[in-house]
Design a protein around this motif. Structure first.
Motif, PDB file in Angstrom:
ATOM      1  N   GLU A  44       7.057   7.692  -6.429  1.00  0.00           N
ATOM      2  CA  GLU A  44       8.037   8.050  -7.483  1.00  0.00           C
ATOM      3  C   GLU A  44       9.397   8.328  -6.860  1.00  0.00           C
ATOM      4  O   GLU A  44      10.431   7.945  -7.401  1.00  0.00           O
ATOM      5  N   GLN A  45       9.383   9.006  -5.717  1.00  0.00           N
ATOM      6  CA  GLN A  45      10.656   9.346  -5.057  1.00  0.00           C
ATOM      7  C   GLN A  45      11.368   8.086  -4.562  1.00  0.00           C
ATOM      8  O   GLN A  45      12.590   7.974  -4.651  1.00  0.00           O
ATOM      9  N   ILE A  46      10.597   7.106  -4.054  1.00  0.00           N
ATOM     10  CA  ILE A  46      11.207   5.843  -3.588  1.00  0.00           C
ATOM     11  C   ILE A  46      11.857   5.140  -4.774  1.00  0.00           C
ATOM     12  O   ILE A  46      12.988   4.654  -4.688  1.00  0.00           O
ATOM     13  N   GLU A  47      11.140   5.102  -5.898  1.00  0.00           N
ATOM     14  CA  GLU A  47      11.681   4.414  -7.078  1.00  0.00           C
ATOM     15  C   GLU A  47      12.967   5.071  -7.561  1.00  0.00           C
ATOM     16  O   GLU A  47      13.917   4.402  -7.940  1.00  0.00           O
ATOM     17  N   GLU A  48      13.009   6.401  -7.508  1.00  0.00           N
ATOM     18  CA  GLU A  48      14.210   7.095  -7.997  1.00  0.00           C
ATOM     19  C   GLU A  48      15.379   7.035  -7.006  1.00  0.00           C
ATOM     20  O   GLU A  48      16.510   6.759  -7.399  1.00  0.00           O
ATOM     21  N   SER A  61      -2.112   4.996   4.158  1.00  0.00           N
ATOM     22  CA  SER A  61      -1.145   5.225   3.079  1.00  0.00           C
ATOM     23  C   SER A  61       0.121   4.416   3.350  1.00  0.00           C
ATOM     24  O   SER A  61       0.724   3.861   2.428  1.00  0.00           O
ATOM     25  N   ALA A  62       0.514   4.336   4.621  1.00  0.00           N
ATOM     26  CA  ALA A  62       1.716   3.565   4.970  1.00  0.00           C
ATOM     27  C   ALA A  62       1.505   2.086   4.609  1.00  0.00           C
ATOM     28  O   ALA A  62       2.402   1.438   4.061  1.00  0.00           O
ATOM     29  N   ARG A  63       0.323   1.572   4.905  1.00  0.00           N
ATOM     30  CA  ARG A  63       0.019   0.167   4.595  1.00  0.00           C
ATOM     31  C   ARG A  63       0.143  -0.100   3.089  1.00  0.00           C
ATOM     32  O   ARG A  63       0.699  -1.107   2.668  1.00  0.00           O
ATOM     33  N   ILE A  64      -0.352   0.812   2.292  1.00  0.00           N
ATOM     34  CA  ILE A  64      -0.299   0.639   0.827  1.00  0.00           C
ATOM     35  C   ILE A  64       1.154   0.559   0.358  1.00  0.00           C
ATOM     36  O   ILE A  64       1.543  -0.344  -0.376  1.00  0.00           O
ATOM     37  N   ILE A  65       1.976   1.515   0.826  1.00  0.00           N
ATOM     38  CA  ILE A  65       3.389   1.538   0.385  1.00  0.00           C
ATOM     39  C   ILE A  65       4.117   0.279   0.881  1.00  0.00           C
ATOM     40  O   ILE A  65       4.925  -0.314   0.152  1.00  0.00           O
ATOM     41  N   LYS A  66       3.796  -0.159   2.080  1.00  0.00           N
ATOM     42  CA  LYS A  66       4.441  -1.368   2.636  1.00  0.00           C
ATOM     43  C   LYS A  66       4.168  -2.582   1.739  1.00  0.00           C
ATOM     44  O   LYS A  66       5.042  -3.408   1.505  1.00  0.00           O
ATOM     45  N   SER A  67       2.959  -2.645   1.209  1.00  0.00           N
ATOM     46  CA  SER A  67       2.613  -3.808   0.371  1.00  0.00           C
ATOM     47  C   SER A  67       3.277  -3.745  -1.006  1.00  0.00           C
ATOM     48  O   SER A  67       3.331  -4.730  -1.722  1.00  0.00           O
ATOM     49  N   GLU A  68       3.783  -2.586  -1.379  1.00  0.00           N
ATOM     50  CA  GLU A  68       4.333  -2.432  -2.736  1.00  0.00           C
ATOM     51  C   GLU A  68       5.843  -2.610  -2.832  1.00  0.00           C
ATOM     52  O   GLU A  68       6.374  -2.886  -3.897  1.00  0.00           O
ATOM     53  N   PHE A  69       6.560  -2.391  -1.715  1.00  0.00           N
ATOM     54  CA  PHE A  69       8.031  -2.457  -1.778  1.00  0.00           C
ATOM     55  C   PHE A  69       8.555  -3.492  -0.781  1.00  0.00           C
ATOM     56  O   PHE A  69       8.260  -3.415   0.413  1.00  0.00           O
ATOM     57  N   ASN A  71      11.978  -4.454  -0.016  1.00  0.00           N
ATOM     58  CA  ASN A  71      13.157  -4.153   0.824  1.00  0.00           C
ATOM     59  C   ASN A  71      13.143  -2.736   1.361  1.00  0.00           C
ATOM     60  O   ASN A  71      14.127  -2.014   1.297  1.00  0.00           O
ATOM     61  N   LEU A  72      12.007  -2.354   1.896  1.00  0.00           N
ATOM     62  CA  LEU A  72      11.877  -0.987   2.403  1.00  0.00           C
ATOM     63  C   LEU A  72      11.230  -1.030   3.781  1.00  0.00           C
ATOM     64  O   LEU A  72      10.184  -1.646   3.960  1.00  0.00           O
ATOM     65  N   ASP A  73      11.867  -0.376   4.771  1.00  0.00           N
ATOM     66  CA  ASP A  73      11.221  -0.247   6.086  1.00  0.00           C
ATOM     67  C   ASP A  73      10.189   0.877   5.976  1.00  0.00           C
ATOM     68  O   ASP A  73      10.523   1.979   5.511  1.00  0.00           O
ATOM     69  N   VAL A  74       8.969   0.582   6.407  1.00  0.00           N
ATOM     70  CA  VAL A  74       7.918   1.612   6.353  1.00  0.00           C
ATOM     71  C   VAL A  74       7.420   1.894   7.774  1.00  0.00           C
ATOM     72  O   VAL A  74       6.880   1.004   8.432  1.00  0.00           O
ATOM     73  N   LEU A  75       7.632   3.124   8.223  1.00  0.00           N
ATOM     74  CA  LEU A  75       7.193   3.524   9.572  1.00  0.00           C
ATOM     75  C   LEU A  75       5.928   4.370   9.436  1.00  0.00           C
ATOM     76  O   LEU A  75       5.686   4.960   8.381  1.00  0.00           O
ATOM     77  N   SER A  76       5.159   4.412  10.520  1.00  0.00           N
ATOM     78  CA  SER A  76       3.901   5.147  10.391  1.00  0.00           C
ATOM     79  C   SER A  76       3.535   5.934  11.652  1.00  0.00           C
ATOM     80  O   SER A  76       4.185   5.790  12.681  1.00  0.00           O
ATOM     81  N   THR A  77       2.510   6.736  11.544  1.00  0.00           N
ATOM     82  CA  THR A  77       1.991   7.685  12.546  1.00  0.00           C
ATOM     83  C   THR A  77       3.061   8.752  12.849  1.00  0.00           C
ATOM     84  O   THR A  77       4.176   8.695  12.310  1.00  0.00           O
TER      85      THR A  77
END
Ligand code: NDP
Ligand code: MG
Length: 381
Positions: A44-48, A61-69, A71-77
Motif C-alpha cells: 500500500e505504501q509503494i502504491e501511495e 517477501s522481496a521476491r513477491i514484491i519484485k514480481s508485482e512492480f 519500475n521498482l528496485d527491490v533489495l533484500s536480506t
C-alpha cells in the motif's frame, strides 16, 4: 524539497513519518523505504508514495514484491538496507528496531547523508564509532527520541553555556508503583499496554522494564557528550515535559508538548524550521499539575544495569543491549516471565566482561556472544 530514505516504514515511527510526508508533499520526496516482512502494508505504501527503491529483509517477501512492480528496485536480506542508504538522498530516517539499525546508520553516514535517528540502539551499541563517523563525514544527526529531541532543543537556547545536568524524563511505564512481587505476576498484554505512548512491541516492553530509559541514558551520553553522572532520570507520569537541561546559572530549560511522536519526527526532518501539525493542542489548564518522582531502582533494576554498563565501557553496553533484545524477544514469545528480563541481565552483567569494539564487525560479534551467553544462563536456571 528534501529527498528522504525511510528505514522501517511499516513500523510505528515509520507510519507516523509517512503521515508527515503525506501532509507535506511540497517539502519531502520519498526515494526509498524498507520493512522486514510486512509486505501487505509495504505494498500500500509503494502504491501511495511511489518510491524508486525498497529493501525487504525477508527474501521470499522481496521476491513477491519484485514480481508485482515493474519500475521498482527491490533489495533484500540485511545487506539490502546497507545498499538502500547509498541511493542519492539528503537524509535517512532510521526507524528500524534493535541492532538491525546499526549498520545501515553507519553506511548512511559514510555515504554522506544526514541522519534522523529514532533507532536508539544505533548509539547504544555504536557509541564512539558512530560519533567519530559523523564528525569525519561532516553530516548532521537529528534525534527523534522525544527526550533527546527535547534536550537538543533546550541546548540550542544557550549555545555557549556549560551544562550542569540533563533531566531525562520518563513516564514510569505501565507498572509504575509496582513492587518486585507485583512485577513477578505481570502478563504480556499488560506489559504491552503503555499508558502514554502507542509504540512497537520491543520498545513497549523496554518501557515496562525501564530498560528504555537505561538505553536513553546511553543514547544521551553519546549524542550530547555528557557523563552519565550528569544525566538524571525523573519519573514524570504526565509525559508533558519531554526532558530538560540545567545550565551553570541553575536555569532549567524544558521542552513541553503532547505525547505525539510526529512533533520530534517533523523537527528532525525539517530542522531548523518547525512544520505545521494538525495534532492535539496542549491544554495546561486541563492538565492542571505536573508531577515528578524518583525512580524506584530497587524494583526497576534495568536503570542501574544500564548506568553500570556505561561506566564499564562500550563492550558492556553492547552486550547489555544484545542480551536485552534476546530476552525481550523470549518474553514476547512467552518463553520467559517479565521479571526474568532484569534478573538474567543482572546475572550476565555481573558475571561477564566484554572488550571495547574497534569496528562495526566487533560490535556485531559482541552482540552475538552476549545473546548466546544469556540463552545459556536461562537454560541453567
Ligand atoms: P516497530 O517494531 O513498530 O517497527 C520496526 C520497523 O523495523 C518495521 O518497519 C519492521 O518491519 C522493521 N524491522 C524490524 N526488524 C527488522 C530487521 N531485523 N531487519 C529489517 N527491518 C526490520 O518499532 P518502532 O517504530 O516502535 O521503533 C523503531 C525505533 O524507534 C526503535 O529503535 C525504538 O526504540 C525507537 N523509538 C520508537 C518510538 C515510538 O514511539 N514507537 C519512540 C522513540 C524511539 P516489519 O513491519 O516488516 O516487521
Ligand atoms: Mg523516548
Amino acid at each position: 524539497m528534501k529527498d528522504l530514505i525511510l528505514l522501517g516504514s511499516t513500523g510505528s515511527i515509520g507510519r507516523q513519518t509517512l503521515d508527515i510526508i503525506r501532509n507535506n508533499p511540497d517539502k519531502f520526496n520519498l526515494v526509498g523505504m524498507s520493512c522486514n516482512s510486512n509486505i501487505e502494508l509495504l505494498r500500500e505504501q509503494i502504491e501511495e508514495f511511489k518510491p524508486k527503491v525498497v529493501a525487504i529483509a525477508e527474501e521470499n517477501s522481496a521476491r513477491i514484491i519484485k514480481s508485482e512492480f515493474d519500475n521498482l528496485d527491490v533489495l533484500s536480506t540485511s545487506r539490502g538496507l546497507c545498499e538502500l542508504v547509498k541511493y542519492p538522498a539528503d537524509i535517512v530516517l532510521n526507524a528500524l528496531m534493535g541492532i538491525s539499525g546499526l549498520k545501515p546508520t553507519y553506511e548512511a553516514i559514510i555515504s554522506g547523508k544526514d541522519i534522523a535517528l529514532a533507532n536508539k540502539e544505533t548509539l547504544v551499541t555504536g557509541g564512539q564509532i558512530i560519533v567519530d563517523a559523523i564528525k569525519e563525514n561532516r553530516v548532521n544527526l537529528f534525534p527523534i527520541d522525544s527526550e533527546h529531541s527535547a534536550i537538543f532543543q533546550c541546548l540550542k537556547s544557550s549555545l555557549n553555556s556549560k551544562v550542569k545536568r540533563i533531566i531525562l524524563t520518563a513516564s514510569g511505564g505501565p507498572f509504575r508503583g509496582y513492587s518486585l512481587e507485583d512485577l513477578k505476576k505481570v502478563k504480556l498484554d499488560e506489559a504491552l499496554n503503555h499508558p502514554k505512548w502507542k509504540m512497537g512491541k520491543k520498545i513497549s516492553i523496554d518501557s515496562a522494564t525501564m530498560m528504555n530509559k537505561g538505553l536513553e541514558v546511553i543514547e544521551a551520553r553519546w549524542l550530547f557528550d555528557i557523563k552519565e553522572d550528569n544525566i538524571e532520570v525523573h519519573i514524570h507520569p504526565e509525559s508533558i515535559i519531554h526532558s530538560a537541561v540545567e545550565f551553570e546559572d541553575n536555569s532549567i530549560i524544558a521542552q513541553m508538548g503532547t505525547p505525539d511522536m510526529r512533533i520530534p519526527i517533523s523537527l528532525a526532518l525539517n530542522y531548523p524550521d518547525r512544520l505545521k501539525l494538525e495534532s492535539e493542542k496542549l491544554d495546561l489548564f486541563e492538565i492542571g499539575k505536573l508531577s515528578f518522582e524518583r525512580p524506584n531502582r530497587q524494583v526497576f533494576r534495568c536503570l542501574d544495569i544500564a548506568y553500570n554498563a556505561l561506566k564499564e565501557g562500550s563492550g558492556a553496553t553492547i552486550a547489555m543491549n544484545g542480551a536485552n533484545e534476546e530476552l525481550v524477544n523470549l518474553f514476547l514469545n512467552k518463553k520467559i516471565q517479565f521479571i526474568d528480563i532484569q534478573e538474567n541481565l543482572e546475572i550476565l552483567m555481573e558475571r561477564e566482561s566484554f572488550e571495547s569494539p574497534k569496528s562495526i564487525d566487533d560490535i556485531m560479534m559482541i552482540d552475538k556472544e552476549a545473546r548466546a551467553i544469556v540463552r545459556e544462563i536461562i537454560g541453567k536456571n
